[in-house]
Design an enzyme around this catalytic site. Sequence first.
Site, PDB file in Angstrom:
ATOM      1  NE  ARG A  51      -1.536  -2.122   2.964  1.00  0.00           N
ATOM      2  CZ  ARG A  51      -1.807  -3.393   2.393  1.00  0.00           C
ATOM      3  NH1 ARG A  51      -3.037  -4.188   1.785  1.00  0.00           N
ATOM      4  NH2 ARG A  51      -0.344  -4.382   2.398  1.00  0.00           N
ATOM      5  CB  THR A  52       3.187   2.784   2.489  1.00  0.00           C
ATOM      6  OG1 THR A  52       2.469   2.071   3.453  1.00  0.00           O
ATOM      7  CG2 THR A  52       3.986   3.987   3.332  1.00  0.00           C
ATOM      8  CE  LYS A  81      27.385  -0.944  -4.197  1.00  0.00           C
ATOM      9  NZ  LYS A  81      27.728  -0.746  -5.043  1.00  0.00           N
ATOM     10  NE  ARG A 102       6.732   0.735   4.276  1.00  0.00           N
ATOM     11  CZ  ARG A 102       5.712   0.138   4.517  1.00  0.00           C
ATOM     12  NH1 ARG A 102       5.433  -0.848   4.602  1.00  0.00           N
ATOM     13  NH2 ARG A 102       4.844   1.086   5.159  1.00  0.00           N
ATOM     14  CG  HIS A 130       3.441   3.769   8.794  1.00  0.00           C
ATOM     15  ND1 HIS A 130       3.452   4.656   7.306  1.00  0.00           N
ATOM     16  CD2 HIS A 130       2.686   2.689   7.752  1.00  0.00           C
ATOM     17  CE1 HIS A 130       2.750   3.865   6.354  1.00  0.00           C
ATOM     18  NE2 HIS A 130       2.895   2.398   6.973  1.00  0.00           N
TER      19      HIS A 130
HETATM   20  N1   CP Z   1      -0.562   0.098   5.572  1.00  0.00           N
HETATM   21  C1   CP Z   1       1.030  -0.328   5.455  1.00  0.00           C
HETATM   22  O1   CP Z   1       2.046   0.344   6.211  1.00  0.00           O
HETATM   23  O2   CP Z   1       0.930  -0.905   4.576  1.00  0.00           O
HETATM   24  P1   CP Z   1       2.276  -1.798   3.663  1.00  0.00           P
HETATM   25  O3   CP Z   1       2.892  -2.608   4.512  1.00  0.00           O
HETATM   26  O4   CP Z   1       1.343  -2.441   2.279  1.00  0.00           O
HETATM   27  O5   CP Z   1       2.366  -0.633   2.906  1.00  0.00           O
END
Ligand code: CP
Length: 300
Positions: A51-52, A81, A102, A130
């Site tokens: 999703r993100t 590395k 991320r 998040h």
């Molecule tokens: N909700 C969420 O962060 O989903 P993903 O890990 O698929 O990005």
Amino acid sequence: MKHILSSEQYNRESLEELFTLADKIRNNMKEYSHKLDDKIIAIMFYEPSTRTRLSFETAALKLGAKIITTENAREFSSAAKGETIQDTVKVIAGYADAMVIRHSSDTSAVEAASVEKIPILNAGAGKGEHPTQALLDMYTIKHKKGKIDGVKVAILGDLLYGRTIHSLIKLLSLYDNVEIYGLSKEAFMLPQEYIDMLKEKGIEYKKCNSFDELPKDIDVIYHTRIQAERFEGDFGKEEFIINKEVLDRFSEHTILMHPLPRVIEISTDVDDDPRACYFEQAHNGLYIRMALLLQVLDRA
Ligand code: CP
């Protein structure tokens, strides 16, 4: 320089501003389709995502931006590395106008932002935060319930490692008369620092041991997956599973949310129940992330 690093940087006013912009985008996508024509967004994911990553990429593309992306930066970027996050950002700043990151480290986004070369958007940092997920969660609650003041919210699942939970409760604490109930296995309880933070904001966190202890008229049930990738050892499976029989114990006005992906904590037999809104919630991420990109690049 504008970054999106933590829910802590928001207040009610800035949340409303974001939600209003997301609504405008949602209602008139065409008007925004060239806002970032001259921009390039770097999408650096050191951990898996559906999703993100894809909603940020879609958001950038729908705004006219181009993207440079690596879906597995841990393995295929020079992090493998030994390159530091700061050096990576210094290099990417020569190519792109903003970076979405991320990473498994709680401090990754803050480290990236410390370079102060391009806006950084935290797309999930370890077990810490998040924020963009929490922003779309709040937007969803506002849309579904019409208000956030006075909402009763149950948080379930992995309250210890669940970064979406940590970011969400910080945002909920900005509103008046909010009640927060927690239901999880002992191994995944909400850390004391978050309980103390809520108390400081005047919210008494109510730890529960069974579904029966949650109010029947609860506004939001927010379930989460046990984040098995964050710890070693076996603490067993989720005990508090929402299926049709469990959901039917609650009001017809209760909404069921989940940041996804789910594993076993929400049974598929509730997917068609009008109270289940996790797929709509995921879709809302597109509007919120479009709005965030416009804000950090001063094109709102
Ligand atoms: N909700 C969420 O962060 O989903 P993903 O890990 O698929 O990005």
